[in-house]
Design a protein around this motif. Structure first.
Motif, mmCIF file in Angstrom:
data_model
loop_
_atom_site.group_PDB
_atom_site.id
_atom_site.type_symbol
_atom_site.label_atom_id
_atom_site.label_comp_id
_atom_site.label_asym_id
_atom_site.label_seq_id
_atom_site.Cartn_x
_atom_site.Cartn_y
_atom_site.Cartn_z
ATOM 1 N N GLU A 155 -32.442 -36.391 3.688
ATOM 2 C CA GLU A 155 -31.366 -36.163 2.708
ATOM 3 C C GLU A 155 -30.374 -35.124 3.233
ATOM 4 O O GLU A 155 -29.164 -35.279 3.081
ATOM 5 N N LYS A 203 -28.032 -36.626 5.782
ATOM 6 C CA LYS A 203 -26.957 -37.431 5.171
ATOM 7 C C LYS A 203 -25.825 -36.527 4.698
ATOM 8 O O LYS A 203 -24.652 -36.825 4.905
ATOM 9 N N GLU A 252 -27.663 -43.664 6.277
ATOM 10 C CA GLU A 252 -29.105 -43.830 6.083
ATOM 11 C C GLU A 252 -29.868 -43.150 7.204
ATOM 12 O O GLU A 252 -29.385 -43.086 8.339
ATOM 13 N N CYS A 306 -31.014 -43.852 12.479
ATOM 14 C CA CYS A 306 -29.919 -43.248 11.741
ATOM 15 C C CYS A 306 -28.730 -44.206 11.762
ATOM 16 O O CYS A 306 -28.384 -44.732 12.818
ATOM 17 N N GLY A 308 -24.629 -44.743 10.641
ATOM 18 C CA GLY A 308 -23.427 -44.057 10.201
ATOM 19 C C GLY A 308 -22.211 -44.930 10.422
ATOM 20 O O GLY A 308 -22.303 -46.015 11.027
#
Lengths: 132, 83
Positions: A60, A63, A70, A91, A93
């Motif tokens: 979290e 992010k 994610e 990961c 993005g």
């Protein structure tokens, strides 16, 4: 996907868990047990509930800090032989720069704060020694 | 009151157990609990400076007052992830 497991890590599943249509980059980092000074395996010991809590918070934070979409983190526990995968971080993005950065940051944090300890298993004699 | 102790890696090896139940007086602080554990297992004393303490899966200060049934974990410095 956040998990700590005895079973082998399914890298394809970890990768798929972060796929999103609005993400143009996915970085997958895999940490493996390397051959070193007669080491034949590593034993990973985990304080599981705290590790899961810590990994969840870490994903979290990643992010928020990097603006990625994610992140999944899966770590092994128990014995992982030389050549085996001990940790996977995926990961996703929008662009690659922040996605690479988030993945690297997350791996550093895993090593720094998640309650996981490893013991080196040497040669054929099954002798065990601490890694620190 | 009863405190559940969890021990990992080097500390587990020193104590010889992954976990045990520790009887303590009401109102004891985490620091006092650890003092008692170190007194019983003196080899832990060398690790006191780097020991992290968790209560019910959260890292807390040594001044935390414990309550009956708390799970206390003594955590060595972590060494996780890939080598």
């Amino acid at each position: 996907m956040i998990d700590v497991r005895r079973a082998r890590i399914d890298l394809e599943a970890v990768l798929d868990s972060v796929r999103r249509d609005d993400a143009g980059a996915i970085v997958l980092f895999v940490g493996t047990v390397r051959s070193d000074e007669g080491i034949r395996a590593l034993d990973y010991e985990v304080y599981r509930p705290m590790a899961i809590k810590s990994l969840t918070a870490l994903a979290e934070q990643a992010k928020e800090k990097f603006g990625i979409a994610e992140m999944s983190i899966v770590h092994r526990l128990g014995r992982v032989p030389v050549g085996g995968d001990s940790v996977a971080i995926a990961c996703a993005g929008i662009h690659r720069a922040e996605t690479f950065a988030a993945c690297e940051w997350a791996m550093d944090e895993v090593k720094r704060i998640v309650p996981i300890w490893k013991t080196e298993v040497e040669g054929r004699a099954k002798s065990v020694r601490g890694s620190r | 009151m009863q405190i559940r102790l969890r021990l990992f890696a080097t500390y587990r090896e020193i104590v010889g157990s992954r976990g045990l139940t520790w009887s303590a007086r009401d109102g004891i602080t985490l620091r006092e609990l650890v003092d008692g554990i170190v007194a019983k297992y003196p080899r832990l004393a060398d690790h006191r400076g780097s020991m992290l303490l968790a209560v019910n899966e959260d890292i807390v200060s040594a001044e935390r007052v414990l309550t009956d049934g708390d799970e206390v974990a003594l955590l060595p410095p972590v060494s996780g992830g890939a080598r």
